[in-house]
Design an enzyme around this catalytic site. Structure first.
Site, mmCIF file in Angstrom:
data_model
loop_
_atom_site.group_PDB
_atom_site.id
_atom_site.type_symbol
_atom_site.label_atom_id
_atom_site.label_comp_id
_atom_site.label_asym_id
_atom_site.label_seq_id
_atom_site.Cartn_x
_atom_site.Cartn_y
_atom_site.Cartn_z
ATOM 1 N N GLU A 100 34.293 33.240 32.461
ATOM 2 C CA GLU A 100 35.296 33.094 33.161
ATOM 3 C C GLU A 100 36.159 31.988 32.672
ATOM 4 O OE1 GLU A 100 33.858 32.833 37.177
ATOM 5 O OE2 GLU A 100 33.603 34.886 37.498
ATOM 6 N N GLU B 52 24.330 33.508 35.727
ATOM 7 C CA GLU B 52 25.499 33.099 36.355
ATOM 8 C C GLU B 52 26.189 32.097 35.431
ATOM 9 O OE1 GLU B 52 28.454 32.518 38.588
ATOM 10 O OE2 GLU B 52 26.754 33.557 39.545
ATOM 11 N N GLU C 71 31.123 25.100 39.856
ATOM 12 C CA GLU C 71 30.851 26.430 40.080
ATOM 13 C C GLU C 71 30.338 26.600 41.542
ATOM 14 O OE1 GLU C 71 31.885 28.731 38.339
ATOM 15 O OE2 GLU C 71 33.040 27.438 36.864
#
Length: 117
Positions: free
Chosen positions: A75, A68, A27
């Site tokens: 996602e 996050e 990420e």
């Protein structure tokens, strides 16, 4: 069939560390925010303010990382469910990104309020 292993404190810590390692490896947003967190922590140590204000800055900084990670998990699940461009998939990803934006905004507001108050 249930995909839930039996509870084990040590195994849960291993799963959490596996998740952190995966986030760091895959990420880019999380890597950037983690990199910035190093400088933010240094800044928190050196500013002349109360312990309470320093804790506010530290907590809101950690909150950015937490949000996050949750956004990245959302996602990943959306990508697992569909590779098609679907309005609901887009909404889920966009809403997760908005949560990250709000947490960063909160952190910035706290910095501004503490530095200029």
């Amino acid at each position: 069939m249930q995909n839930k292993p039996k509870y084990s404190f040590l195994k849960n810590w291993k799963y959490a560390l596996d998740g952190l390692i995966t986030a760091i490896k895959t990420e880019s947003s999380f890597k950037l925010e983690l990199f910035c967190a190093v400088f933010i922590i240094i800044g928190i140590l050196y500013i002349d303010t109360s312990l309470t204000n320093k804790l506010i800055l530290l907590i809101t900084g950690i909150l950015v990382l937490i949000v996050e990670l949750i956004n990245s998990a959302i996602e990943n699940v959306v990508d697992l469910c569909t590779k098609e461009i679907h309005p609901l998939a887009k909404n889920a990803k966009d809403i997760g990104s908005t949560a990250v934006m709000f947490s960063i905004g909160l952190h910035i507001v706290c910095w501004v309020w503490i530095l200029f108050n």
